[in-house]
Design an enzyme around this catalytic site. Structure first.
Site, PDB file in Angstrom:
ATOM      1  N   GLN A 237     -14.377   2.705   1.520  1.00  0.00           N
ATOM      2  CA  GLN A 237     -13.708   2.345   0.258  1.00  0.00           C
ATOM      3  C   GLN A 237     -13.402   3.613  -0.529  1.00  0.00           C
ATOM      4  O   GLN A 237     -14.295   4.443  -0.753  1.00  0.00           O
ATOM      5  CB  GLN A 237     -14.599   1.410  -0.580  1.00  0.00           C
ATOM      6  CG  GLN A 237     -13.892   0.884  -1.828  1.00  0.00           C
ATOM      7  CD  GLN A 237     -14.729  -0.129  -2.618  1.00  0.00           C
ATOM      8  OE1 GLN A 237     -15.896  -0.357  -2.299  1.00  0.00           O
ATOM      9  NE2 GLN A 237     -14.134  -0.703  -3.645  1.00  0.00           N
TER      10      GLN A 237
ATOM     11  N   HIS B  80     -10.354  -4.822  -3.369  1.00  0.00           N
ATOM     12  CA  HIS B  80      -9.016  -5.184  -2.866  1.00  0.00           C
ATOM     13  C   HIS B  80      -9.127  -5.579  -1.407  1.00  0.00           C
ATOM     14  O   HIS B  80     -10.033  -5.143  -0.701  1.00  0.00           O
ATOM     15  CB  HIS B  80      -8.026  -4.019  -3.030  1.00  0.00           C
ATOM     16  CG  HIS B  80      -8.536  -2.737  -2.460  1.00  0.00           C
ATOM     17  ND1 HIS B  80      -9.443  -1.941  -3.124  1.00  0.00           N
ATOM     18  CD2 HIS B  80      -8.289  -2.114  -1.288  1.00  0.00           C
ATOM     19  CE1 HIS B  80      -9.726  -0.880  -2.382  1.00  0.00           C
ATOM     20  NE2 HIS B  80      -9.047  -0.970  -1.247  1.00  0.00           N
TER      21      HIS B  80
ATOM     22  N   HIS C  40      -7.081  -5.677   2.274  1.00  0.00           N
ATOM     23  CA  HIS C  40      -5.952  -5.148   3.046  1.00  0.00           C
ATOM     24  C   HIS C  40      -5.391  -6.227   3.970  1.00  0.00           C
ATOM     25  O   HIS C  40      -6.157  -6.955   4.616  1.00  0.00           O
ATOM     26  CB  HIS C  40      -6.407  -3.986   3.950  1.00  0.00           C
ATOM     27  CG  HIS C  40      -6.909  -2.782   3.229  1.00  0.00           C
ATOM     28  ND1 HIS C  40      -6.120  -1.681   2.988  1.00  0.00           N
ATOM     29  CD2 HIS C  40      -8.130  -2.486   2.706  1.00  0.00           C
ATOM     30  CE1 HIS C  40      -6.840  -0.762   2.356  1.00  0.00           C
ATOM     31  NE2 HIS C  40      -8.069  -1.228   2.172  1.00  0.00           N
TER      32      HIS C  40
ATOM     33  N   ASN D 134     -13.066  -3.010   2.370  1.00  0.00           N
ATOM     34  CA  ASN D 134     -14.162  -2.050   2.474  1.00  0.00           C
ATOM     35  C   ASN D 134     -15.032  -2.130   1.224  1.00  0.00           C
ATOM     36  O   ASN D 134     -14.516  -2.206   0.112  1.00  0.00           O
ATOM     37  CB  ASN D 134     -13.593  -0.634   2.627  1.00  0.00           C
ATOM     38  CG  ASN D 134     -12.680  -0.509   3.835  1.00  0.00           C
ATOM     39  OD1 ASN D 134     -12.989  -1.051   4.900  1.00  0.00           O
ATOM     40  ND2 ASN D 134     -11.562   0.182   3.688  1.00  0.00           N
TER      41      ASN D 134
ATOM     42  N   ASP E 158       0.855  -1.190   0.000  1.00  0.00           N
ATOM     43  CA  ASP E 158       0.000   0.000   0.000  1.00  0.00           C
ATOM     44  C   ASP E 158       0.896   1.246   0.000  1.00  0.00           C
ATOM     45  O   ASP E 158       1.867   1.319   0.760  1.00  0.00           O
ATOM     46  CB  ASP E 158      -0.912  -0.007   1.235  1.00  0.00           C
ATOM     47  CG  ASP E 158      -2.033   1.002   1.132  1.00  0.00           C
ATOM     48  OD1 ASP E 158      -3.193   0.583   1.130  1.00  0.00           O
ATOM     49  OD2 ASP E 158      -1.743   2.221   1.053  1.00  0.00           O
ATOM     50  N   ILE E 159       0.541   2.203  -0.862  1.00  0.00           N
ATOM     51  CA  ILE E 159       1.395   3.388  -1.024  1.00  0.00           C
ATOM     52  C   ILE E 159       1.351   4.301   0.206  1.00  0.00           C
ATOM     53  O   ILE E 159       2.299   5.041   0.472  1.00  0.00           O
ATOM     54  CB  ILE E 159       0.989   4.147  -2.318  1.00  0.00           C
ATOM     55  CG1 ILE E 159       2.119   5.001  -2.854  1.00  0.00           C
ATOM     56  CG2 ILE E 159      -0.260   4.983  -2.116  1.00  0.00           C
ATOM     57  CD1 ILE E 159       1.897   5.488  -4.276  1.00  0.00           C
TER      58      ILE E 159
HETATM   59  P1  5GP Z   1      -9.729   1.556   0.493  1.00  0.00           P
HETATM   60  O1  5GP Z   1      -9.874   2.834   1.305  1.00  0.00           O
HETATM   61  O2  5GP Z   1     -10.389   1.716  -0.863  1.00  0.00           O
HETATM   62  O3  5GP Z   1     -10.168   0.322   1.208  1.00  0.00           O
HETATM   63  O4  5GP Z   1      -8.183   1.369   0.279  1.00  0.00           O
HETATM   64  C1  5GP Z   1      -7.484   1.953  -0.772  1.00  0.00           C
HETATM   65  C2  5GP Z   1      -6.022   1.796  -0.456  1.00  0.00           C
HETATM   66  O5  5GP Z   1      -5.283   1.916  -1.638  1.00  0.00           O
HETATM   67  C3  5GP Z   1      -5.501   2.869   0.517  1.00  0.00           C
HETATM   68  O6  5GP Z   1      -4.919   2.242   1.657  1.00  0.00           O
HETATM   69  C4  5GP Z   1      -4.466   3.634  -0.312  1.00  0.00           C
HETATM   70  O7  5GP Z   1      -3.344   4.036   0.430  1.00  0.00           O
HETATM   71  C5  5GP Z   1      -4.106   2.630  -1.394  1.00  0.00           C
HETATM   72  N1  5GP Z   1      -3.737   3.232  -2.673  1.00  0.00           N
HETATM   73  C6  5GP Z   1      -4.410   4.201  -3.332  1.00  0.00           C
HETATM   74  N2  5GP Z   1      -3.795   4.493  -4.496  1.00  0.00           N
HETATM   75  C7  5GP Z   1      -2.704   3.683  -4.559  1.00  0.00           C
HETATM   76  C8  5GP Z   1      -1.658   3.534  -5.533  1.00  0.00           C
HETATM   77  O8  5GP Z   1      -1.605   4.205  -6.567  1.00  0.00           O
HETATM   78  N3  5GP Z   1      -0.718   2.595  -5.280  1.00  0.00           N
HETATM   79  C9  5GP Z   1      -0.748   1.838  -4.129  1.00  0.00           C
HETATM   80  N4  5GP Z   1       0.256   0.955  -3.972  1.00  0.00           N
HETATM   81  N5  5GP Z   1      -1.693   1.957  -3.197  1.00  0.00           N
HETATM   82  C10 5GP Z   1      -2.671   2.881  -3.408  1.00  0.00           C
END
Ligand code: 5GP
Ligand code: ZN
Length: 143
Positions: free
Chosen positions: A93, A99, A101, A86, A30-31
């Site tokens: 989300q 995806h 985590h 999420n 995760d970035i």
């Molecule tokens: P969500 O909030 O949708 O469950 O999680 C999205 C996750 O994707 C976040 O933890 C965010 O840091 C990660 N993320 C968003 N954009 C990128 C990206 O371009 N590269 C990577 N490696 N992670 C990303």
């Protein structure tokens, strides 16, 4: 799907710190991690959330999570691991491509995952469960 960043990352069109890849999915760092070692399992085929994910992919994601958690325990020696995902903006989300985590946890770390438990509402609890039970009985899809 056009314009979906996780489709591009999963396909390798955008570089990522990849820890595992096969024909169906990619596991990346995760970035903006909650903790160092925070990983994401991303299916290659676009699905917005769990309801859109094909059953076989859902199985493969969970089996991969099992392997990755074991490897994370070996590689990072965390005290615990959160596995979560999420569905929908209201649930947190932010990237609308399914995806999962995988987050290593350490006693006393600053990661916040959780909720305030609701107290003293047994009838409301049973009523909400009943609504889901009824909806489940109306489908004949079984795992
Ligand atoms: P969500 O909030 O949708 O469950 O999680 C999205 C996750 O994707 C976040 O933890 C965010 O840091 C990660 N993320 C968003 N954009 C990128 C990206 O371009 N590269 C990577 N490696 N992670 C990303
Ligand atoms: Zn996508």
């Amino acid at each position: 799907m056009d314009g979906c960043i996780f489709c591009k990352i999963a396909a390798g069109e955008i570089p990522s710190a990849t820890v595992y890849e096969d024909e169906d999915l990619r596991v990346i760092a995760d970035i903006s991690p909650a903790n160092l070692g925070h990983l994401l399992i991303i299916p290659k085929e676009h699905a917005a959330d769990l309801t859109e994910l094909p059953a076989e992919t859902a199985c493969k994601v969970m089996l991969t999570a099992k392997r990755v958690v074991a490897a994370m325990k070996k590689g990072l020696c965390p005290d615990g691991v959160n596995v979560l995902q999420n569905n929908g903006e209201a649930a947190g989300q932010t990237v609308m491509h399914y995806h999962m985590h995988i987050i290593p946890r350490y006693r006393g770390d600053q990661v916040k995952i959780g909720w305030e438990p609701m107290q003293g509402q047994p009838e409301a609890v049973a009523g909400a469960a009943e609504k889901v039970k009824k909806a489940l009985e109306e489908t004949d899809e079984r795992p």
